[in-house]
Design a protein around this motif. Structure first.
Motif, short mmCIF file in Angstrom:
data_model
loop_
_atom_site.label_atom_id
_atom_site.label_comp_id
_atom_site.label_asym_id
_atom_site.label_seq_id
_atom_site.Cartn_x
_atom_site.Cartn_y
_atom_site.Cartn_z
N VAL A 1 0.83 -1.21 0.00
CA VAL A 1 0.00 0.00 0.00
C VAL A 1 0.86 1.26 0.00
O VAL A 1 0.51 2.27 -0.61
CB VAL A 1 -0.93 0.01 1.23
CG1 VAL A 1 -1.72 1.31 1.31
CG2 VAL A 1 -1.88 -1.18 1.19
N LYS A 2 2.01 1.20 0.67
CA LYS A 2 2.83 2.40 0.84
C LYS A 2 3.54 2.86 -0.42
O LYS A 2 4.08 3.96 -0.47
CB LYS A 2 3.86 2.17 1.96
CG LYS A 2 3.23 1.98 3.34
CD LYS A 2 4.29 1.79 4.41
CE LYS A 2 3.65 1.63 5.78
NZ LYS A 2 4.68 1.42 6.83
N ILE A 3 3.56 2.02 -1.45
CA ILE A 3 4.19 2.42 -2.71
C ILE A 3 3.34 3.49 -3.39
O ILE A 3 2.11 3.35 -3.48
CB ILE A 3 4.36 1.22 -3.65
CG1 ILE A 3 5.38 0.24 -3.10
CG2 ILE A 3 4.79 1.67 -5.05
CD1 ILE A 3 5.63 -0.95 -3.97
N ARG A 4 3.98 4.53 -3.87
CA ARG A 4 3.24 5.57 -4.59
C ARG A 4 2.59 4.99 -5.83
O ARG A 4 3.22 4.27 -6.60
CB ARG A 4 4.20 6.71 -4.97
CG ARG A 4 3.51 7.89 -5.62
CD ARG A 4 4.52 8.98 -5.97
NE ARG A 4 3.87 10.10 -6.60
CZ ARG A 4 4.50 11.16 -7.09
NH1 ARG A 4 5.82 11.22 -7.01
NH2 ARG A 4 3.83 12.15 -7.64
N ASN A 5 1.33 5.30 -6.02
CA ASN A 5 0.56 4.78 -7.16
C ASN A 5 0.59 3.25 -7.20
O ASN A 5 0.74 2.64 -8.27
CB ASN A 5 1.08 5.35 -8.48
CG ASN A 5 0.98 6.85 -8.55
OD1 ASN A 5 0.00 7.43 -8.10
ND2 ASN A 5 1.98 7.50 -9.12
N SER A 6 0.48 2.64 -6.05
CA SER A 6 0.51 1.17 -5.96
C SER A 6 -0.52 0.54 -6.90
O SER A 6 -1.66 1.00 -7.00
CB SER A 6 0.23 0.72 -4.52
OG SER A 6 0.08 -0.68 -4.46
N LYS A 7 -0.09 -0.54 -7.57
CA LYS A 7 -0.99 -1.25 -8.47
C LYS A 7 -1.97 -2.12 -7.70
O LYS A 7 -2.93 -2.63 -8.28
CB LYS A 7 -0.18 -2.13 -9.42
CG LYS A 7 0.65 -1.37 -10.44
CD LYS A 7 1.37 -2.30 -11.40
CE LYS A 7 2.42 -3.14 -10.71
NZ LYS A 7 3.38 -3.77 -11.63
#
Length: 298
Positions: free
Chosen positions: A46-52
């Motif tokens: 979730v913490k990834i920017r623009n998570s897939k």
């Protein structure tokens, strides 16, 4: 056996090739062993920017000690089982967690959501697959909105969902449609060689979804093993008349008898028109296989 979730992030410290194998530390071994012979979904944190969010499904064939790193293991993915989602499935749909199993008794996301390897309930698996691999011949549906609502609020019982899901995941026609949809989305329907984006009179894109390493030679139904190619470019690529270097330069095989004709349809950059999203671009592993198989480097 049980369904599961594998967390994956491009560029992480782990030596993952999601289509081929997934690396994890010993602390997750007992969980991963439960998934051998069954299906898992890949999810970006979730913490990834623009998570897939959830982006693919695959079947775990077996687990082996990692050959390169002590106290680590690899889950080997069954050949031909990997399938990308299109659309990818967000962590939250209609204001609710798609993976209901990460919620605690008070309805909040629990610490379980941070586990890189974790089990997945049959109802959560069904929900994610139906959202990520929509198909008119899949689970009964009237429209996307109704299906999302039904799947979030009224999980079906295991015997109603598991068999049709697994049958669809191994069905060639279903997989072909899902692969084409994912590749066409990644390339915006544009031929990677010519740069053309042609649409026929019926509104269908002229480009075709091509495998770099064919399925019959062990290639996965992965966007990174796929190309959007016009009919002519597809024909030439499959016969080894054109190929690509790892830097995506388009190369013409020495056996071509009309080099000028072939070069005339190559886009002016001389390079493959790759997707903007890096994780969708052809993997060097597959490009190298194609060059070797067709004798480009001989």
């Amino acid at each position: 056996m049980t369904f599961g979730v594998f967390m994956h992030k491009d560029g992480s410290i782990y030596d993952d090739i999601p289509e081929v194998h997934y690396q994890f530390p010993k602390s997750y071994l007992s969980r991963a062993q439960q998934m051998v012979g069954d299906w898992i979904v890949y999810r970006e944190p979730v913490k990834i920017r623009n998570s897939k969010g959830f982006f693919a499904v695959a079947k775990v064939e077996r687990i082996i000690p990692d050959p390169d790193k002590a106290d680590h293991f690899r889950a080997l993915i069954e050949e031909g089982s990997y399938l990308p989602f299109e659309p990818t499935v967000a962590h939250v749909v209609n204001g609710e967690q798609v993976e209901q199993g990460v919620l605690n008794d008070s309805g909040k996301v629990s610490g379980r959501a941070q586990a890189a390897v974790r089990p997945l309930s049959q109802s959560d698996f069904a929900r994610i697959i139906a959202l990520g691999l929509p198909d008119e011949d899949f689970l009964p549906r009237s429209d996307d909105e109704v299906v999302e609502d039904k799947l979030l609020h009224e999980p079906q019982t295991p015997f109603e969902i598991e068999r049709p899901i697994v049958l669809s995941l191994v069905s060639k026609p279903f997989r072909d449609r899902a692969f084409r949809r994912a590749v066409m989305h990644a390339y915006d329907g544009r031929c990677a060689v010519t740069g053309w984006k042609l649409v026929n009179g019926g509104g269908r894109l002229e480009a075709q979804a091509a495998h770099i390493r064919p399925v019959e030679h062990g290639g996965p139904d992965s966007v990174r093993n796929g190309l959007a190619l016009s009919g002519t470019a597809h024909w030439m690529f499959d016969r080894g008349l054109i190929g690509f270097r790892d830097d995506l330069e388009i190369i013409v095989h020495r056996k071509v008898n009309d080099r000028e004709g072939v070069e005339a349809i190559i886009n002016p950059t001389g390079k493959l028109k790759a997707p903007e999203i890096e994780s969708y671009r052809p993997h060097p592993k597959f490009l190298s296989w194609h060059r070797e198989f067709h004798g480009f480097d001989a």
